[in-house]
Design a protein around this motif. Sequence first.
Motif, PDB file in Angstrom:
ATOM      1  N   TYR B  22     -50.624  21.796 -10.352  1.00 51.61           N
ATOM      2  CA  TYR B  22     -51.430  22.852 -10.989  1.00 51.61           C
ATOM      3  C   TYR B  22     -52.393  22.106 -11.895  1.00 51.61           C
ATOM      4  O   TYR B  22     -51.998  21.701 -12.992  1.00 51.61           O
ATOM      5  CB  TYR B  22     -50.572  23.757 -11.858  1.00 51.61           C
ATOM      6  CG  TYR B  22     -49.610  24.664 -11.117  1.00 51.61           C
ATOM      7  CD1 TYR B  22     -50.066  25.782 -10.439  1.00 51.61           C
ATOM      8  CD2 TYR B  22     -48.244  24.423 -11.156  1.00 51.61           C
ATOM      9  CE1 TYR B  22     -49.177  26.636  -9.804  1.00 51.61           C
ATOM     10  CE2 TYR B  22     -47.352  25.268 -10.527  1.00 51.61           C
ATOM     11  CZ  TYR B  22     -47.826  26.374  -9.852  1.00 51.61           C
ATOM     12  OH  TYR B  22     -46.943  27.217  -9.239  1.00 51.61           O
ATOM     13  N   ALA B  27     -46.158  19.664 -10.324  1.00 48.84           N
ATOM     14  CA  ALA B  27     -45.053  20.625 -10.347  1.00 48.84           C
ATOM     15  C   ALA B  27     -44.015  20.373  -9.255  1.00 48.84           C
ATOM     16  O   ALA B  27     -42.850  20.712  -9.422  1.00 48.84           O
ATOM     17  CB  ALA B  27     -45.598  22.040 -10.228  1.00 48.84           C
ATOM     18  N   PRO B  46     -32.863  24.683 -13.367  1.00 49.20           N
ATOM     19  CA  PRO B  46     -33.244  25.289 -14.637  1.00 49.20           C
ATOM     20  C   PRO B  46     -34.666  25.847 -14.589  1.00 49.20           C
ATOM     21  O   PRO B  46     -35.461  25.476 -13.731  1.00 49.20           O
ATOM     22  CB  PRO B  46     -33.143  24.131 -15.633  1.00 49.20           C
ATOM     23  CG  PRO B  46     -33.223  22.895 -14.812  1.00 49.20           C
ATOM     24  CD  PRO B  46     -32.646  23.229 -13.478  1.00 49.20           C
ATOM     25  N   SER B  47     -34.966  26.718 -15.506  1.00 50.68           N
ATOM     26  CA  SER B  47     -36.272  27.359 -15.583  1.00 50.68           C
ATOM     27  C   SER B  47     -37.385  26.312 -15.678  1.00 50.68           C
ATOM     28  O   SER B  47     -37.255  25.336 -16.409  1.00 50.68           O
ATOM     29  CB  SER B  47     -36.276  28.264 -16.810  1.00 50.68           C
ATOM     30  OG  SER B  47     -37.498  28.895 -16.895  1.00 50.68           O
ATOM     31  N   GLY B  48     -38.444  26.523 -14.909  1.00 49.56           N
ATOM     32  CA  GLY B  48     -39.580  25.616 -14.977  1.00 49.56           C
ATOM     33  C   GLY B  48     -39.463  24.389 -14.093  1.00 49.56           C
ATOM     34  O   GLY B  48     -40.301  23.492 -14.158  1.00 49.56           O
ATOM     35  N   CYS B  49     -38.427  24.342 -13.243  1.00 52.21           N
ATOM     36  CA  CYS B  49     -38.227  23.145 -12.421  1.00 52.21           C
ATOM     37  C   CYS B  49     -39.023  23.207 -11.124  1.00 52.21           C
ATOM     38  O   CYS B  49     -39.016  22.259 -10.351  1.00 52.21           O
ATOM     39  CB  CYS B  49     -36.750  22.946 -12.119  1.00 52.21           C
ATOM     40  SG  CYS B  49     -36.095  24.239 -11.053  1.00 52.21           S
ATOM     41  N   GLY B  50     -39.694  24.343 -10.858  1.00 58.26           N
ATOM     42  CA  GLY B  50     -40.545  24.406  -9.663  1.00 58.26           C
ATOM     43  C   GLY B  50     -39.978  25.231  -8.522  1.00 58.26           C
ATOM     44  O   GLY B  50     -40.493  25.188  -7.409  1.00 58.26           O
ATOM     45  N   LYS B  51     -38.948  26.026  -8.780  1.00 55.15           N
ATOM     46  CA  LYS B  51     -38.343  26.834  -7.713  1.00 55.15           C
ATOM     47  C   LYS B  51     -39.340  27.839  -7.159  1.00 55.15           C
ATOM     48  O   LYS B  51     -39.542  27.937  -5.946  1.00 55.15           O
ATOM     49  CB  LYS B  51     -37.109  27.590  -8.237  1.00 55.15           C
ATOM     50  CG  LYS B  51     -36.077  26.738  -8.910  1.00 55.15           C
ATOM     51  CD  LYS B  51     -34.877  27.552  -9.366  1.00 55.15           C
ATOM     52  CE  LYS B  51     -35.178  28.572 -10.466  1.00 55.15           C
ATOM     53  NZ  LYS B  51     -35.491  27.975 -11.769  1.00 55.15           N
ATOM     54  N   SER B  52     -39.967  28.607  -8.069  1.00 54.37           N
ATOM     55  CA  SER B  52     -40.932  29.618  -7.606  1.00 54.37           C
ATOM     56  C   SER B  52     -42.104  28.944  -6.918  1.00 54.37           C
ATOM     57  O   SER B  52     -42.576  29.418  -5.879  1.00 54.37           O
ATOM     58  CB  SER B  52     -41.453  30.428  -8.792  1.00 54.37           C
ATOM     59  OG  SER B  52     -40.422  31.118  -9.403  1.00 54.37           O
ATOM     60  N   THR B  53     -42.574  27.857  -7.502  1.00 53.45           N
ATOM     61  CA  THR B  53     -43.695  27.143  -6.911  1.00 53.45           C
ATOM     62  C   THR B  53     -43.353  26.736  -5.484  1.00 53.45           C
ATOM     63  O   THR B  53     -44.147  26.933  -4.561  1.00 53.45           O
ATOM     64  CB  THR B  53     -44.007  25.888  -7.744  1.00 53.45           C
ATOM     65  OG1 THR B  53     -44.251  26.286  -9.085  1.00 53.45           O
ATOM     66  CG2 THR B  53     -45.207  25.152  -7.191  1.00 53.45           C
ATOM     67  N   ILE B  65     -53.464  30.932  -6.857  1.00 52.93           N
ATOM     68  CA  ILE B  65     -53.705  30.418  -8.212  1.00 52.93           C
ATOM     69  C   ILE B  65     -54.792  29.344  -8.148  1.00 52.93           C
ATOM     70  O   ILE B  65     -54.700  28.417  -7.359  1.00 52.93           O
ATOM     71  CB  ILE B  65     -52.408  29.831  -8.795  1.00 52.93           C
ATOM     72  CG1 ILE B  65     -51.331  30.906  -8.843  1.00 52.93           C
ATOM     73  CG2 ILE B  65     -52.644  29.228 -10.166  1.00 52.93           C
ATOM     74  CD1 ILE B  65     -49.928  30.370  -8.941  1.00 52.93           C
TER      75      ILE B  65
HETATM   76  N1  LIG Z   1     -49.976  29.352 -12.626  1.00 49.60           N
HETATM   77  C1  LIG Z   1     -49.577  28.163 -13.154  1.00 49.60           C
HETATM   78  N2  LIG Z   1     -50.493  27.353 -13.734  1.00 49.60           N
HETATM   79  C2  LIG Z   1     -50.126  26.174 -14.257  1.00 49.60           C
HETATM   80  N3  LIG Z   1     -48.882  25.698 -14.267  1.00 49.60           N
HETATM   81  C3  LIG Z   1     -47.919  26.446 -13.702  1.00 49.60           C
HETATM   82  C4  LIG Z   1     -48.226  27.718 -13.114  1.00 49.60           C
HETATM   83  N4  LIG Z   1     -47.083  28.254 -12.637  1.00 49.60           N
HETATM   84  C5  LIG Z   1     -46.107  27.357 -12.907  1.00 49.60           C
HETATM   85  N5  LIG Z   1     -46.614  26.279 -13.535  1.00 49.60           N
HETATM   86  C6  LIG Z   1     -45.846  25.105 -13.972  1.00 49.60           C
HETATM   87  O1  LIG Z   1     -45.152  24.561 -12.877  1.00 49.60           O
HETATM   88  C7  LIG Z   1     -43.828  24.262 -13.216  1.00 49.60           C
HETATM   89  C8  LIG Z   1     -42.855  24.974 -12.306  1.00 49.60           C
HETATM   90  O2  LIG Z   1     -42.945  26.364 -12.530  1.00 49.60           O
HETATM   91  P1  LIG Z   1     -42.151  27.413 -11.655  1.00 49.60           P
HETATM   92  O3  LIG Z   1     -42.302  27.072 -10.232  1.00 49.60           O
HETATM   93  O4  LIG Z   1     -42.583  28.766 -12.060  1.00 49.60           O
HETATM   94  O5  LIG Z   1     -40.650  27.138 -12.131  1.00 49.60           O
HETATM   95  P2  LIG Z   1     -39.334  28.009 -11.912  1.00 49.60           P
HETATM   96  O6  LIG Z   1     -39.625  29.095 -10.947  1.00 49.60           O
HETATM   97  O7  LIG Z   1     -38.332  27.029 -11.396  1.00 49.60           O
HETATM   98  O8  LIG Z   1     -38.928  28.528 -13.243  1.00 49.60           O
HETATM   99  C9  LIG Z   1     -43.663  24.613 -14.688  1.00 49.60           C
HETATM  100  O9  LIG Z   1     -43.798  23.433 -15.435  1.00 49.60           O
HETATM  101  C10 LIG Z   1     -44.791  25.542 -14.959  1.00 49.60           C
HETATM  102  O10 LIG Z   1     -45.249  25.373 -16.286  1.00 49.60           O
END
Ligand SMILES: Nc1ncnc2c1ncn2[C@@H]1O[C@H](COP(=O)(O)OP(=O)(O)O)[C@@H](O)[C@H]1O
Lengths: 313, 259
Positions: B22, B27, B46-53, B65
């Motif tokens: 990003y 990420a 854990p939260s923020g580890c990139g699962k959703s990404t 995005i």
């Molecule tokens: N739209 C975005 N723009 C910039 N950074 C992002 C965005 N979405 C997620 N991130 C970053 O990418 C990393 C992984 O996020 P995310 O995939 O949402 O984690 P999870 O789903 O595991 O909680 C995080 O460090 C987050 O800050």
Amino acid sequence: MAYEAEWFQKLSEEQNPLVSKQDYVVIDSERIRRRVRKNNFLKQVFLLLTSLGIVVLGILLYQIVVQSIGWLDWSFLVSRLSINADKAGILGAILGTVWLMLIVIPVTIVLGVSTAIYLEEYARPGKLQSFIKTNLSNLASVPSVIFGLLGLTVFSRLMGLGSSILAGGLTLSLLVLPIVVVSSQEAIRAVPGFLRDASYAMGASRWITIWKVVLPVALPGILTGSILAVSRAIGETAPLVVLGIPTLILMYPTNIMSDFTALPIQIYYWTLDTVLTKEYANLAAATIVVLLLVLFVMNSLAIVIRQKFQKKF
Amino acid sequence: MTVDMKQNQDVVYDVQHLNLWYGETHALKDISMQIMNHEVTAIIGPSGCGKSTFIKTLNRMVEIIPGVRTTGEIQYHGKNIFHEDMQVEELRTRVGMVFQKPNPFPKSIAENVLYGPKIHGIKNKGMLDEILESSLKGAALWDEVKDRLDTNAYGLSGGQQQRLCIARCLAVQPDIILMDEPTSALDPIATGRVEELINVLKKDYSIAIVTHSMQQAARISDRTAYFLLGELIEYEKTEMLFSRPRDQRTEDYITGRFG
Ligand SMILES: Nc1ncnc2c1ncn2[C@@H]1O[C@H](COP(=O)(O)OP(=O)(O)O)[C@@H](O)[C@H]1O
Ligand SMILES: [Mg+2]
């Protein structure tokens, strides 16, 4: 409540030294009384200033209504214009206004909503987009008489439309286009991203997403903005006067190339001539009442739509 | 890291050396893993580890995005999804997605379910009715809503809305369903119903599910991937991962000694 009170008590006893039992703040009753008095005084001042505006508006309305009494009747609404004040009516002006709206509504909605869709959904943030956006907000603050001059130059002279309904309608469209664009942009921007995501994730293209998800959700906002824009166009005088609308038109308009008069122009011309013919003031007042009623109905409609469809998410 | 993998037609996604940024944020870091057919693959971490990404990369939703950049390959049934011949609309039609927060359209229940079939050109009324019923039955929602198919979806409870979103996916007969914490906005009873549903769906669909709950991963998944700070730490049969984790960091996480 009980829980909150308990929580606050605990907070004040244990954690927050400022509200603990020791007195850090020395209470000066005289000072507090002075502050309360100042506050009350300011409240009265603001109330007075607000009422001032309302009172002036009220006097204005009262004057107009009083002047129109005896003149505003059915035959006034359905008769032709006439030099003779007793016989004059505003059917021509009403029809002219309706014809103008037949141009303004489709032109502004098609152009305005398309522009808003382009800016919000397609345009990449960049030079072109910010250029258009800056120009839109500039355009919105240009005095309406300038739009009249633009219409005169481009539509009347260059395109040879003269002082026809088409020329007037296009000029008014230009004038209110920024309002439609900006309010449509806001309505589109307010559509939550998770709805777009849902659509894209189903394999929908951008256009299908806009058409089936974004626009239906944004529609109440777009409508509200458009109605307000149209009611602004209905009341505008200056740009039409600049186009050179003839002062006395006895024919009813029949098509978009007809010469025409409209409610605000008629008010303007009658007001100009009150020096010579006193009764024209009454005719102008009666026309103002009609115009105000139309605008009142339209603005109420906009408010109703806005309230009825307010966010459901 | 080696995982015993079955042969090719059993693989839905073959991810090779996937990196994602990003802007400047790195990420996803060199992710390689395979998502198997007719299995439930859980993604934990854990939260923020990139699962959703990660899961949003699988149907290229992440590209919405601005400023996202990827390298590496993701083969979907043998075709690289980043290749220019890959039409993203087609990919997303074949790959369903369920989001964290239920996101039905502000339309009727029927219109929600039939959104996909209609945009893909199905007009036959009888066929649409059939799809409507079978999708809602597939999402275990039919009995609850069959008498009010034309009422607005926002009248449903959160759990019902989420199952409606699942029904909306089923209506286009996807091949795999991606779910991003589909129960995190639901109460325990609604969560239970969605989990039950996932257990039924896995007979016919492949499912990749992000979950913040290790218990949920243990309950419903066949394989589990553990992500940490954008890296794939361990990917194993679920039983194995929870009983005999190979990596110390995985063990710390599942025993709650994390962080
Ligand atoms: N739209 C975005 N723009 C910039 N950074 C992002 C965005 N979405 C997620 N991130 C970053 O990418 C990393 C992984 O996020 P995310 O995939 O949402 O984690 P999870 O789903 O595991 O909680 C995080 O460090 C987050 O800050
Ligand atoms: Mg997430």
